[in-house]
Design an enzyme around this catalytic site. Structure first.
Site, PDB file in Angstrom:
ATOM      1  N   CYS A 104      36.602  38.766  39.039  1.00  0.00           N
ATOM      2  CA  CYS A 104      37.919  39.335  38.778  1.00  0.00           C
ATOM      3  C   CYS A 104      37.945  40.164  37.500  1.00  0.00           C
ATOM      4  O   CYS A 104      37.670  39.674  36.418  1.00  0.00           O
ATOM      5  CB  CYS A 104      38.851  38.136  38.701  1.00  0.00           C
ATOM      6  SG  CYS A 104      40.456  38.424  38.063  1.00  0.00           S
ATOM      7  N   CYS A 113      43.690  33.550  30.606  1.00  0.00           N
ATOM      8  CA  CYS A 113      42.642  32.542  30.813  1.00  0.00           C
ATOM      9  C   CYS A 113      41.364  33.030  30.114  1.00  0.00           C
ATOM     10  O   CYS A 113      40.966  34.185  30.283  1.00  0.00           O
ATOM     11  CB  CYS A 113      42.397  32.322  32.304  1.00  0.00           C
ATOM     12  SG  CYS A 113      43.924  31.915  33.183  1.00  0.00           S
ATOM     13  N   GLY A 115      45.310  39.885  38.273  1.00  0.00           N
ATOM     14  CA  GLY A 115      46.723  39.553  38.149  1.00  0.00           C
ATOM     15  C   GLY A 115      47.103  38.192  38.691  1.00  0.00           C
ATOM     16  O   GLY A 115      46.343  37.552  39.414  1.00  0.00           O
ATOM     17  N   ASN A 139      31.287  33.259  36.623  1.00  0.00           N
ATOM     18  CA  ASN A 139      30.712  34.596  36.536  1.00  0.00           C
ATOM     19  C   ASN A 139      30.812  34.973  35.054  1.00  0.00           C
ATOM     20  O   ASN A 139      31.926  35.175  34.570  1.00  0.00           O
ATOM     21  CB  ASN A 139      31.593  35.548  37.357  1.00  0.00           C
ATOM     22  CG  ASN A 139      30.794  36.439  38.264  1.00  0.00           C
ATOM     23  OD1 ASN A 139      29.687  36.836  37.937  1.00  0.00           O
ATOM     24  ND2 ASN A 139      31.370  36.759  39.400  1.00  0.00           N
ATOM     25  N   GLU A 172      41.333  46.503  40.878  1.00  0.00           N
ATOM     26  CA  GLU A 172      40.138  46.242  41.678  1.00  0.00           C
ATOM     27  C   GLU A 172      40.470  45.601  43.017  1.00  0.00           C
ATOM     28  O   GLU A 172      41.415  44.820  43.111  1.00  0.00           O
ATOM     29  CB  GLU A 172      39.236  45.263  40.923  1.00  0.00           C
ATOM     30  CG  GLU A 172      38.616  45.872  39.699  1.00  0.00           C
ATOM     31  CD  GLU A 172      37.781  44.874  38.925  1.00  0.00           C
ATOM     32  OE1 GLU A 172      37.445  43.808  39.482  1.00  0.00           O
ATOM     33  OE2 GLU A 172      37.479  45.173  37.765  1.00  0.00           O
ATOM     34  N   CYS A 181      39.760  40.914  49.049  1.00  0.00           N
ATOM     35  CA  CYS A 181      40.320  40.254  47.869  1.00  0.00           C
ATOM     36  C   CYS A 181      41.081  41.322  47.097  1.00  0.00           C
ATOM     37  O   CYS A 181      40.497  42.306  46.653  1.00  0.00           O
ATOM     38  CB  CYS A 181      39.188  39.666  47.034  1.00  0.00           C
ATOM     39  SG  CYS A 181      39.752  38.958  45.476  1.00  0.00           S
ATOM     40  N   CYS A 201      38.249  34.765  31.943  1.00  0.00           N
ATOM     41  CA  CYS A 201      38.545  35.766  32.970  1.00  0.00           C
ATOM     42  C   CYS A 201      38.580  37.171  32.371  1.00  0.00           C
ATOM     43  O   CYS A 201      39.284  37.417  31.389  1.00  0.00           O
ATOM     44  CB  CYS A 201      39.884  35.435  33.625  1.00  0.00           C
ATOM     45  SG  CYS A 201      40.497  36.724  34.714  1.00  0.00           S
ATOM     46  N   SER A 231      46.512  32.765  45.493  1.00  0.00           N
ATOM     47  CA  SER A 231      45.950  31.918  44.438  1.00  0.00           C
ATOM     48  C   SER A 231      46.791  32.042  43.177  1.00  0.00           C
ATOM     49  O   SER A 231      47.078  33.145  42.726  1.00  0.00           O
ATOM     50  CB  SER A 231      44.509  32.350  44.155  1.00  0.00           C
ATOM     51  OG  SER A 231      43.978  31.635  43.064  1.00  0.00           O
ATOM     52  N   CYS A 272      46.585  41.127  33.419  1.00  0.00           N
ATOM     53  CA  CYS A 272      47.226  39.828  33.640  1.00  0.00           C
ATOM     54  C   CYS A 272      47.696  39.282  32.308  1.00  0.00           C
ATOM     55  O   CYS A 272      47.042  39.445  31.291  1.00  0.00           O
ATOM     56  CB  CYS A 272      46.242  38.844  34.290  1.00  0.00           C
ATOM     57  SG  CYS A 272      47.015  37.259  34.701  1.00  0.00           S
ATOM     58  N   SER A 320      44.413  27.396  40.747  1.00  0.00           N
ATOM     59  CA  SER A 320      43.276  27.447  39.825  1.00  0.00           C
ATOM     60  C   SER A 320      43.421  26.301  38.836  1.00  0.00           C
ATOM     61  O   SER A 320      44.239  26.360  37.931  1.00  0.00           O
ATOM     62  CB  SER A 320      43.263  28.792  39.096  1.00  0.00           C
ATOM     63  OG  SER A 320      43.052  29.821  40.033  1.00  0.00           O
TER      64      SER A 320
END
Ligand code: SAH
Ligand code: SF4
Length: 354
Positions: free
Chosen positions: A333, A115, A161, A290, A90, A104, A118, A191, A111, A214
Site C-alpha cells: 500500500c 500507521c 486510504g 512489506n 494506486e 485492490c 504503512c 478493510s 491517509c 486491520s
C-alpha cells in the site's frame, strides 16, 4: 468533456435525449460500457460513425490517467493514476491460480491514520476520493481483463486510504461495483483500521460485503504504538463493534495481521490474540510486513509465523498465512507512489541548478 463512467443510466438517457438521439442508442452505449467493457469508442461498432465521432469529441471513458505501471513476475500489475487535480493514487490487480482476478483499489489520496509501517500513512492525507474515482479504478482493470477474455471477479478496498474515513463515497462505490460491474457482494472486501462508529454503521447497512479489520496487535500498548487510531478506539471498543457486526450480519470478520519480526510475532502476542478473539466468528490473515522506507523493521520469518499460527490453533482460531504479492514491484500500500516521488526528487536534484 463528460466522463461517461460518472453517469447513471437515466443520466445517459438524458444526455442522448439532449443530443436528439433515440433512447435505444443510449442503451447500446450502456451495454458497451458495462457489459462489453469497451476501452474505446471505435469498438462500439453498432453505433453510426457520426455518433461515435460526437462521443469522441465530447465525452471520455474515465478520467484517471496512468502515471506509472509495473508488472510483477507473479502476474501482479500495479498502477499509479494521476487524478485531474494532480493527486496520485494506486491500484493493484492480482491474478490468482484459480479463476480469481482481484482488484485492490484506493479510497483516498494518502491517509490520515498514520500507521507507522504503512507507506501511505507515512505520506499523510491529501484528500478523499469521489465515488466515481473509487469505482473507476475497478472499472479500468475490468476493461483490461475483458480485452483478454477474462473477467474481474473480486474487489478489495485495501489500497491507499481508510475506507471508513470516507464512508459515504466508499459505500456508493461499492454499490456501483455490484450494480454496474456485476461483482457479487461476497466478492467485495472493505478493510478498515478500526473506526468503531463506522463498523457499526456498516453492520446496519444490510450489505453482504466482507469486512476486514486491520488488527496487527492484541494489546492496547502495542497496538497504539503501531496504529495511532487505537488511542481513540481501543481494543475493547473495537471488539465490541466486531461482535455487534457478527451478531447483526451473521458474517465472520477477517482480522489482518501484518507480521513484523520481533514486534507482533511473539508467543505473548499470539496468546493475547487467542484470548481476544476466542469464541468470535472470525478468521486471521497473516501477511509478512512489506518493508517501507519510513519504518525500520522487517517481515517475520516463516518459523516465527508458524509458531504464531500454532498458538492460535490452541484457541481454535483459524489463521491463514498469505504470500506477499508483487513484492518485486513495491505492491504494498502506497509504495509505488513513494518510489515514484523518490525518483522525481532524484531527477530534480540532478537537474542543473536544481
Ligand atoms: N486503511 C485500511 C485499508 C488500506 S491498508 C486499513 O488499514 O485496513 C490495507 C492493509 O495493508 C491493512 O491491513 C494494512 O495494515 C496493511 N499494510 C499497510 N502497510 C503495510 C506494509 N508495509 N506491509 C504489509 N501490510 C501493510
Ligand atoms: Fe491508512 Fe490503512 Fe495505511 Fe493505516 S494501514 S495508514 S489506515 S492506509
Amino acid at each position: 468533456m463528460i466522463d461517461l463512467y460518472t453517469l447513471t443510466q437515466p443520466q445517459l438517457d438524458d444526455l442522448f435525449a439532449s443530443w436528439d438521439e433515440p433512447r435505444f442508442r443510449a442503451r447500446q452505449v450502456w451495454e458497451w460500457l458495462y457489459d462489453k467493457r469497451a476501452a474505446s469508442f471505435d469498438e462500439m461498432t453498432n453505433l453510426p460513425r457520426e455518433l461515435r465521432q460526437r462521443l469522441k469529441a465530447e465525452t471520455t471513458l474515465g478520467s484517471l490517467e496512468i502515471a506509472a505501471e509495473q508488472s510483477s513476475t507473479d502476474g501482479t500489475v500495479k498502477r499509479l493514476y494521476r487524478l485531474p487535480d494532480g493527486q496520485m493514487i494506486e491500484s493493484v490487480l492480482m491474478p490468482y491460480d484459480d479463476d480469481r482476478r482481484t482488484a485492490c483499489i484506493s479510497t483516498q489520496a494518502g491517509c490520515a491514520m498514520g500507521c507507522v509501517f504503512c507507506a501511505t500513512g507515512q505520506m499523510g492525507f491529501a484528500r478523499h476520493l469521489t465515488p466515481d474515482e473509487i469505482f473507476e479504478q475497478a472499472m479500468r482493470f475490468a476493461r483490461d481483463l475483458e480485452a483478454e477474455g477474462e473477467r474481474l471477479s473480486n474487489v478489495v478496498l485495501m489500497g491507499m486510504g481508510e475506507p471508513f474515513h470516507n464512508y459515504d463515497a466508499t459505500i456508493a462505490a461499492v454499490r456501483r461495483l455490484m450494480e454496474d460491474l456485476g461483482i457479487g457482494a461476497r466478492h467485495i472486501t472493505v478493510s478498515t483500521v478500526g473506526l468503531v462508529p463506522m463498523i457499526r454503521r456498516f453492520a446496519d447497512e444490510g450489505l453482504q460485503v466482507k469486512l476486514a479489520i486491520s488488527l496487527h496487535a492484541a494489546t492496547d500498548v502495542e497496538r497504539s504504538a503501531l496504529l495511532p487510531v487505537n488511542r481513540r478506539y481501543p481494543l475493547n471498543e473495537l471488539m465490541e463493534a466486531c461482535r455487534y457486526y457478527v451478531e447483526k450480519t451473521g458474517r465472520r470478520v477477517t482480522f489482518e495481521w501484518t507480521a513484523i519480526q520481533g514486534q507482533n510475532d511473539t508467543p505473548e502476542q499470539a496468546h493475547a490474540l487467542g484470548k481476544l478473539l476466542k469464541g468470535l466468528l472470525c478468521h486471521v490473515n497473516i501477511i509478512p510486513l512489506n518493508p517501507t522506507g519510513g519504518y525500520a523493521y522487517g517481515p517475520s520469518g516463516a518459523e516465527r509465523v508458524n509458531r504464531f499460527v500454532a498458538i492460535l490453533g490452541e484457541y481454535r482460531i483459524p489463521a491463514t498465512v498469505r504470500v506477499r504479492r508483487g513484492i518485486d514491484i513495491n505492491a504494498g500500500c502506497g509504495q509505488l507512489k513513494a518510489e515514484v516521488l523518490r525518483r522525481q526528487r532524484r531527477l530534480k536534484e540532478a537537474e542543473p541548478g536544481g
